[in-house]
Design a protein around this motif. Structure first.
Motif, short mmCIF file in Angstrom:
data_model
loop_
_atom_site.label_atom_id
_atom_site.label_comp_id
_atom_site.label_asym_id
_atom_site.label_seq_id
_atom_site.Cartn_x
_atom_site.Cartn_y
_atom_site.Cartn_z
N SER A 143 -5.60 2.37 -2.91
CA SER A 143 -4.53 1.24 -2.73
C SER A 143 -4.80 0.38 -1.52
N GLN A 144 -5.91 0.58 -0.73
CA GLN A 144 -6.31 -0.32 0.09
C GLN A 144 -7.22 -1.46 -0.50
N GLN A 180 0.99 4.25 -2.99
CA GLN A 180 0.61 5.51 -2.58
C GLN A 180 1.80 6.42 -2.74
N GLU A 181 3.29 6.00 -2.47
CA GLU A 181 4.60 6.76 -2.94
C GLU A 181 4.53 7.05 -4.39
N ASP A 234 -4.04 7.01 -5.22
CA ASP A 234 -4.84 7.38 -3.86
C ASP A 234 -5.28 6.50 -2.62
N LYS A 235 -5.13 6.81 -1.45
CA LYS A 235 -5.22 6.28 -0.45
C LYS A 235 -6.36 4.89 -0.38
N ASP A 236 -7.51 5.60 -0.89
CA ASP A 236 -8.66 4.35 -0.74
C ASP A 236 -8.39 3.37 -1.85
N ARG A 265 0.84 -1.21 0.02
CA ARG A 265 -0.05 0.00 -0.13
C ARG A 265 1.16 1.38 -0.05
N GLU A 266 1.84 1.15 0.81
CA GLU A 266 2.92 2.36 0.83
C GLU A 266 3.44 2.87 -0.36
#
Length: 714
Positions: A517-518, A508-509, A513-515, A504-505
Motif C-alpha cells: 500500500s506504500q 490496508q483496512e 499488505d502494508k508494503d 494507504r489506511e
C-alpha cells in the motif's frame, strides 16, 4: 426560505410501483397546489409525455410546498425519484441534495430488492429514513385480513426495513439509531390512491383507530375516511417533526461528502448554513429547457445565490455567470430574486456544470464525486437515418451524457459507430425515444450488445516487455486484487486524489499488505499499479508514459479488447536508455502495453460476463414454467418460497441471456408473472463458452481472429 430551521429537504424513494408519485400527488393537493379530486390519478410529477404513457417515473422531479405544523409554516422541498432499477442514478443524485428520505413500501409486497438499494443509497449519503407503508387498503378489501393478521403483516414489514437499516449503519460512527418505529411516529400507514393515512400521533389527534378505518374501508366510505384523516397531513407532519432541518443535518453531512479543510471559514459557513458566507452549490441534476437552455439544480450549502453572480465550476477554467435563479415546481420553474443556504435551487447560465459539479464563489476543494452503485451493462449502437442529421445527433448524444452520468456515450472514430451504454434495455429504449421525439432526429438502433470485462485468475511470472528499438525493458507481474479492495476503490474510499496517508489506511483496512500500500503509483478503474523498483535513473520522468501505456493495455484487454478489472500490477524493474530521445512515447508505450498483456495472459485472464439477480412472483401453477425460464438461460434458481398466494422464484442469470426475457416470460406464464431484475456485478464465464464468445466479440469489433498462441489454457 430564509429561516433554515423551518426548511425540510426530502426525497421519496421506493421499489418500482409502490406508489411514490401517487403519494406526492396527495401532498401537493394537501398543500393546495393541485385539485383534491384529481390527486392520485394526475401524477403531477411525471411531467414528460413518455412517463405518463408508460406509467413510471423516469426523471427525478423537484417541487416545493408549505405546510403548517405546530402553528409555524414550514417549507418542504421534495424530490420524487424513479423506482425502476434502470434509473437508479437519479436516486443517488437526489440523495446528495436532501437530508431525509421517505421510504415507501407496498403493504402487500413488503420490502423488495429495490427497497434495499434505495435505503443503501440514502444511508451512504447520511440521509435519515422514515417509512410509509402504502396500499393498506388492499390488505383490508382484497386479502380480507382481520386486525391481527394485518398487524402481524405490518410489523413484519417494519422489522424487515429495520434489519436493513441496522445492517447498513453498524459501521457509521456519526449515526445513532435510525431504525423506524410506530411509537416514535417515524412510521405511517395508508393508501395513496384513496388519500387516507394514519400514524401514532395522528390517531392520538383524530381519535381514529384501525378498527374504525377497516369499517369505513369495507363500507366503501373512502371519501369520509379521506376527510377525517387525510394522508397529506399525516405525512407532512411526520416530515416536519422527524426529518432534520439543514442546521441539524449539515454539520453531520459535510464531513461525509467533503474532504476539504475542516478548520477553514468555508467549512464553518457550510456547517452553520450561513447565508452571508461564500456561495457553495452542489449540482445534482442537469435539465434542458427549450427556451432557457441548460438548468442546473442542486443544494445550496452556504451563501446566497443571486442573478449575475460569477462563480467557479470545479474542474473547469474561468467563471460562469448566473442568468437566473429559481425553484422547481414539478415541470415548471418559478424565478425568484435569491436563494439562500439550505434550499434546493434551479440555476441557468452554468454552462460548464455537469451533474456532480461543485459551484462556488471562491476556488475550493470540490465535493466527493457521487458514487453510482451500478455500472452500465448493456450497449446499443445508434445511427442517424439521414446523413444530414449527423452533427445534430453527435451534439444530442453529448448532451445526453451530460444530463445522465450513468449513461456512457462512445463515438468510435475507426468504425464511425456511436455507442450508448446504460443500465438496462428500458434505459436505452427511453433515451432512444427521447432523441426521436424531442430532437426530431429519426434514428436506427442496433441489437443490444452486452458489456464484458476481463480479469486474471491467478498470479503471473515476471514478464519482460521490450521497446521496438530494443533499448528499454520493463519487468512486470500481475495478480488478482481482493474483492474488498476492489469494493473500496469502486466506492471511491481509496483514490489518487486523496492524501497518501488516508489512501494507504483505506487500502490496508480492505486487506492490502502494508508494503504494497506504500508503493501505490496509480489507480485506473479498479486496477492498481505498484512501483516496486529501487533507485532507477530517469524513471520519474518516464512514469507518465508508463502509465499511459498501462491504461491503454487495461482499456483493451488481450482477449477481446474489453476493459480489464480487479488487477494488481507490480513494476519490478526497468532498464532505460540514457538518452531521452530513445525513450520517448513511441518506445515506452508499446513496451509497457506488451508487458501488461503478456503478464495478464500468463495469469490466465478470463472473460467476465455481467449477471443479474432475478426475482419472479408467479401463481403456483406457473411456477415450473417460470423457473424453467431462468434455467433455460444458463441461470440458476437459488430459492423458491410461498408469499401470500404467490410463489416467489429467486435466482441469477447472465445479462446476455436476459435480453428479450419480458416477452418470453409473459408467454410462458400466460402473462401472470411479475418480475424484477437487478444488476449483480460480473462473474467468470464458463471455460467452454469462452473461445466462441471471444471470437464473436473480436469479429464484431473488426479485430483479427488469431489469438496470441499463449492463450491455449481454456
Amino acid at each position: 426560505m430564509n429561516t433554515p430551521e423551518n426548511i425540510r429537504n426530502i426525497a421519496i424513494a421506493a421499489h418500482v410501483d409502490h406508489g411514490k408519485t401517487t403519494l406526492t400527488d396527495n401532498l401537493l393537493a394537501g398543500a393546495g397546489m393541485i385539485s383534491d379530486d384529481t390527486a392520485g390519478e394526475q401524477l403531477a410529477m411525471d411531467t414528460e409525455e413518455d412517463e405518463q404513457e408508460r406509467g413510471i417515473t423516469i426523471d427525478a422531479a423537484n417541487v416545493s410546498m408549505t405546510h403548517e405544523y405546530e402553528d409555524t409554516n414550514h417549507l418542504i422541498n421534495l424530490i420524487d425519484t424513479p423506482g425502476h432499477v434502470d434509473f437508479g442514478g437519479d436516486v443517488t443524485r437526489a440523495m446528495r441534495a436532501v437530508d431525509g428520505a421517505l421510504v415507501v413500501v407496498d403493504a402487500v409486497e413488503g420490502a423488495m430488492p429495490q427497497t434495499e438499494t434505495v435505503l443503501r443509497q440514502a444511508l451512504r449519503e447520511g440521509v435519515k429514513p422514515t417509512l410509509f407503508i402504502n396500499k393498506v387498503d388492499r390488505l383490508i378489501s382484497e386479502l380480507q385480513e382481520g386486525p391481527e393478521e394485518m398487524q402481524e403483516r405490518l410489523m413484519s414489514v417494519i422489522a424487515d426495513v429495520n434489519d436493513l437499516i441496522r445492517g447498513m449503519t453498524e459501521e457509521m460512527d456519526d449515526i445513532d439509531d435510525w431504525t423506524v418505529s410506530v411509537e416514535e411516529g417515524t412510521v405511517g400507514f395508508g393508501s395513496a390512491l384513496y388519500k387516507w393515512g394514519v400514524s401514532m400521533p395522528s390517531m392520538q389527534r383524530t381519535g381514529m383507530d384501525f378498527g374504525e378505518i377497516m369499517e369505513l374501508e369495507r363500507a366503501d366510505k373512502r371519501q369520509e375516511l379521506h376527510e377525517r384523516t387525510p394522508l397529506s397531513d399525516v405525512v407532512l407532519d411526520m416530515v416536519c417533526e422527524h426529518f432534520p432541518n439543514p442546521i441539524d443535518a449539515q454539520p453531520r453531512r459535510i464531513p461525509r461528502i467533503w474532504r476539504g479543510d475542516a478548520e477553514s471559514e468555508l467549512a464553518e459557513g457550510m456547517r452553520l448554513v450561513d447565508e452571508d458566507g461564500e456561495v457553495v452549490l452542489m449540482v445534482t441534476d442537469i435539465g434542458i429547457d427549450p427556451h432557457a437552455g441548460e438548468i442546473a439544480a442542486g443544494r445550496v450549502f452556504s451563501g446566497t445565490l443571486e442573478k449575475g453572480q460569477e462563480l467557479y465550476v470545479s474542474g473547469t477554467a474561468g467563471k460562469n455567470r448566473i442568468q437566473s435563479v429559481g425553484i422547481y415546481m414539478g415541470g415548471e420553474r418559478e424565478e425568484v430574486e435569491e436563494v439562500p443556504a439550505g434550499n434546493i435551487a434551479a440555476v441557468t447560465g452554468l454552462k460548464d456544470a455537469i451533474a456532480g459539479s461543485t459551484v462556488s464563489s471562491v476556488e475550493m476543494t470540490p465535493f466527493e464525486s457521487i458514487e453510482h452503485i451500478s455500472e452500465p451493462v448493456i450497449t446499443k449502437s445508434v445511427e442517424a437515418q439521414n446523413m444530414d442529421d449527423l452533427p445534430k445527433l453527435i451534439q444530442t448524444l453529448q448532451q445526453v451524457a451530460k444530463e445522465d452520468p450513468t449513461i456512457q456515450v462512445e463515438i468510435n472514430e475507426d468504425t464511425g459507430e456511436h455507442l450508448i451504454s446504460g443500465q438496462g434495455e428500458l434505459h436505452l429504449e427511453v433515451i432512444g425515444q427521447r432523441i426521436e421525439r424531442n430532437q426530431g432526429i429519426p434514428i436506427n438502433t442496433g441489437e443490444p450488445i452486452v458489456v464484458y470485462r476481463e480479469a486474471p485468475q491467478g498470479e503471473s511470472r515476471e514478464i519482460e516487455g521490450i521497446s521496438p528499438n530494443r533499448h528499454n525493458r520493463f519487468y512486470i507481474s500481475v495478480e488478482p486484487l481482493g474483492d474488498d479492495i476492489v469494493e473500496t476503490i469502486k466506492l471511491g474510499e481509496a483514490s489518487m486524489d486523496m492524501p497518501e496517508l488516508e489512501r494507504r489506511e483505506a487500502l490496508q483496512e480492505a486487506g492490502m499488505d502494508k508494503d504494497t500500500s506504500q508503493n501505490v503509483e496509480h489507480i485506473h478503474g479498479t486496477n492498481v499499479l505498484i512501483d516496486d523498483t529501487k533507485g532507477i535513473q530517469h524513471l520519474n520522468e518516464t512514469m507518465e508514459l508508463l502509465i499511459e501505456g498501462l491504461e491503454e493495455a487495461l482499456n483493451d484487454g488481450p482477449l477481446a479488447a474489453e476493459p480489464v478489472q480487479g488487477t494488481l500490477l507490480r513494476l519490478h524493474d526497468a532498464r532505460l536508455h540514457e538518452d531521452a530521445i530513445h525513450r520517448g512515447p513511441a518506445q515506452v508505450i508499446p513496451a509497457m502495453r506488451e508487458a501488461v498483456h503478456n503478464a495478464l495472459i500468463d495469469a490466465e485472464i478470463r472473460l467476465l460476463e455481467p449477471i443479474q439477480d432475478v426475482r419472479i412472483d408467479v401463481p403456483n401453477e406457473h411456477m415450473g414454467a417460470a423457473s424453467g425460464e431462468i434455467q433455460g438461460r444458463r441461470g440458476r434458481v437459488d430459492d423458491m418460497y410461498q408469499e401470500g398466494d404467490l410463489m416467489v422464484v429467486e435466482g441469477i442469470a447472465p445479462v446476455d441471456e436476459m435480453i428479450g426475457f419480458s416477452s418470453d416470460i409473459r408467454s410462458a406464464t400466460e402473462g401472470r408473472a411479475s418480475w424484477n431484475t437487478e444488476n449483480a456485478g460480473f462473474q467468470v464465464m464458463a471455460d467452454n463458452l469462452q473461445p466462441d464468445k471471444i471470437e464473436e466479440i473480436r469479429t464484431r469489433k473488426g479485430m483479427k481472429l488469431e489469438l496470441n498462441p499463449a492463450i491455449d489454457y481454456f
